[in-house]
Enzyme design. Structure first.
Site, PDB file in Angstrom:
ATOM      1  N   HIS A 124       0.803  -1.221   0.000  1.00 14.77           N
ATOM      2  CA  HIS A 124       0.000   0.000   0.000  1.00 14.77           C
ATOM      3  C   HIS A 124       0.840   1.277   0.000  1.00 14.77           C
ATOM      4  O   HIS A 124       0.490   2.220  -0.717  1.00 14.77           O
ATOM      5  CB  HIS A 124      -0.982  -0.029   1.173  1.00 14.77           C
ATOM      6  CG  HIS A 124      -2.046  -1.061   1.010  1.00 14.77           C
ATOM      7  ND1 HIS A 124      -1.911  -2.343   1.496  1.00 14.77           N
ATOM      8  CD2 HIS A 124      -3.251  -1.025   0.381  1.00 14.77           C
ATOM      9  CE1 HIS A 124      -2.997  -3.045   1.192  1.00 14.77           C
ATOM     10  NE2 HIS A 124      -3.813  -2.276   0.520  1.00 14.77           N
ATOM     11  N   ASP A 162      -7.484   0.160  -5.903  1.00 18.80           N
ATOM     12  CA  ASP A 162      -7.009  -0.947  -5.076  1.00 18.80           C
ATOM     13  C   ASP A 162      -8.072  -2.046  -5.076  1.00 18.80           C
ATOM     14  O   ASP A 162      -8.643  -2.393  -4.050  1.00 18.80           O
ATOM     15  CB  ASP A 162      -6.728  -0.454  -3.654  1.00 18.80           C
ATOM     16  CG  ASP A 162      -6.013  -1.490  -2.809  1.00 18.80           C
ATOM     17  OD1 ASP A 162      -5.403  -2.401  -3.399  1.00 18.80           O
ATOM     18  OD2 ASP A 162      -6.083  -1.411  -1.571  1.00 18.80           O
TER      19      ASP A 162
END
Length: 510
Positions: A277, A373
């Protein structure tokens, strides 16, 4: 009596057709959930079952002389195999490591048994109705009408009634019980006088055993599911929930970073959380980043990294699964991992499918940064958020000079899919920079800006100044050198030419 007998046979056709379609849909749904490849699973199940139905119709010729007892035993066997099909498939996935062979075998058996039903039912309805013997064409029409209506009812009941209320395993078992009762009641009630004492006892015994097996399996279904989950995910399964969108499983001890699995695939690796991330978010935040849009990312880890920038004014998270967001808010370990990101007032959550939301959200203020994402690309619905049309809608949501960062799945085993994502972005009018970061699970990432490359070339892989240190849950901010090195290594694997993926022609095959 002939009219009543005819009605009972047609009612049995209706019930058997509904049960047969539920078995079929159950196999497709469970196999797609376990493997994430809905197109391939549906093609395998449909093609194998249709072929097997033809085989079953031919084999049924030998049973016509004993149609009543043959049909009763056939339905009992179909109820047993169809009812336990979900358990067999899930067990093969959990303990054998794959579903392909089990899916083909179960589809073949169920299809053969379903195919044998109609010839036997045709024989039975001719026995009870003189009209059926005299008007064979009309009788066939009635049988197929009842069959098609039953399939309609079963097809609608599965997604809207059975699956939400009973779940996948219990739905198959309950359908098997209905199937066994329908076959047994028809034969014993309507043709019981024609059976010998031994035949009647055989049917009663077989149906009783089948119903008992299905009842015991239903009682133990939760225990079986827990054991299968532990075989797949390990002993420390803390949360396991099947939402209307997907299956979400959270594993790990309460005092350590959790692993998050979505539909059987690792979404968040607690031991490798400091790489994926941060590498997705920080290069995209270089520049204006007052308004940020996160597509997917319901676990909150991308939002955690975004909130490390003081210049962020608002973050919009578009997540299709509200249960995943609620879990990220309330589970102590996952909330600790995402830094309690959803408690920040700047974060707004929209429960919607990203493609639909992008298509309908018009006229609002564009976003400086968009972070995609989403689950890795796949066939069927999994190809939609990686299509040319999706990226065209994303470009419309970006402000001039805005940046898009895409998580395009694991590497290196899916490198062709990854480069197809990159080619699709370029076809949508973006200038791209493919990159990755080393770690236990390598992820393919793409940084993109709108428009053709200028003299400065593709977007630079640098980290924006002013990022806050964050707490212990915050990821390690990747260095520009590490990002550039990952980009150079990845560039060596670039294929020469790849066509973009579109909704009409998805390119993310099995």
């Amino acid at each position: 009596m002939p009219r009543a007998g005819r009605f009972l046979v047609l009612a049995a056709v209706f019930v058997c057709a509904a049960c047969g379609l539920v078995y079929e849909l159950e196999l497709v749904a469970l196999a797609s959930s376990l493997t994430g490849d809905s197109v391939t699973q549906a093609s395998v199940v449909l093609s194998v079952m249709v072929f097997a139905m033809g085989v079953g119709s031919l084999l049924a010729k030998r049973l016509r002389c004993r149609a009543a007892v043959g049909f009763g035993l056939l339905e009992a066997l179909l109820a047993l195999v169809g009812g336990c099909s979900a358990l067999l498939l899930y067990g093969a996935f959990a303990w054998l490591g794959g579903t392909r062979h089990a899916l083909v075998a179960v589809s073949l058996v169920i299809g053969t048994l379903i195919g044998a039903e109609m010839p036997l039912l045709m024989t039975l309805i001719q026995r009870v109705s003189r009209c059926a013997r005299q008007d064979a064409g009309g009788t066939v029409a009635d049988l197929f009408a009842a069959d098609y209506v039953g399939a309609l009812v079963g097809g609608l009941a599965f997604p809207f009634l059975l699956l939400p209320w009973l779940g996948q395993l219990t739905t198959a078992l309950a359908t098997g019980a209905v199937n066994a009762l329908a076959g047994g009641v028809l034969v014993l009630w309507l043709f019981g006088r024609d059976l010998t004492g031994r035949g009647r006892l055989l049917l009663l015994s077989v149906n009783a055993v089948v119903l008992a097996v299905l009842a015991v399996a239903a009682a133990l279904a939760d225990d079986f599911e827990r054991a299968a989950r532990q075989a797949v995910y390990g002993a420390h399964v803390r949360v396991a929930v099947r939402t209307p969108v997907q299956e979400v499983v959270l594993t790990g001890r309460r005092d350590e970073p959790p692993d998050l699995y979505v539909d059987g695939r690792l979404r968040v690796d607690g031991d490798d959380r400091h790489r994926h991330h941060p590498a997705l978010v920080h290069p995209a935040m270089r520049g204006r980043h007052a308004r940020v849009l996160v597509l997917g990312g319901g676990d909150g880890l991308a939002v955690r990294e975004v909130l490390r920038y003081g210049g962020v004014e608002s973050v919009t998270v578009v997540e299709a699964d509200p249960v995943l967001v609620r879990l990220a808010r309330t589970d102590p370990a996952l909330a600790r991992l995402n830094g309690h990101a959803y408690g920040d007032r700047r974060v707004r959550v929209v429960s919607a499918e990203p493609f639909h939301w992008l298509r309908t959200a018009r006229g609002g203020t564009p976003y400086d940064v968009v972070l995609s994402d989403l689950p890795p690309p796949g066939s069927g619905a999994g190809a939609t958020p990686y299509s040319l049309e999706f990226y065209g809608l994303t470009a419309r949501a970006l402000a001039p000079g805005g940046r898009l960062a895409v998580h395009a799945g694991p590497l290196p085993e899916r490198s062709l899919r990854y480069w197809t994502v990159e080619a699709t972005l370029r076809a949508a009018g973006f200038t791209t920079r493919p990159y990755t970061v080393p770690g236990r699970s390598r992820r393919g990432l793409v940084l993109a800006v709108r428009g053709a490359p200028d003299r400065a070339g593709p977007p630079a892989l640098r980290v924006a100044p002013g990022v806050r240190g964050g707490d212990a849950a915050a990821g390690e901010v990747p260095s520009a050198a590490a990002l550039e090195e990952g980009a150079r290594r990845l560039e060596r694997t670039r294929p020469r030419v790849l066509p973009p993926s579109t909704l009409a022609r998805p390119r993310y095959g099995p």
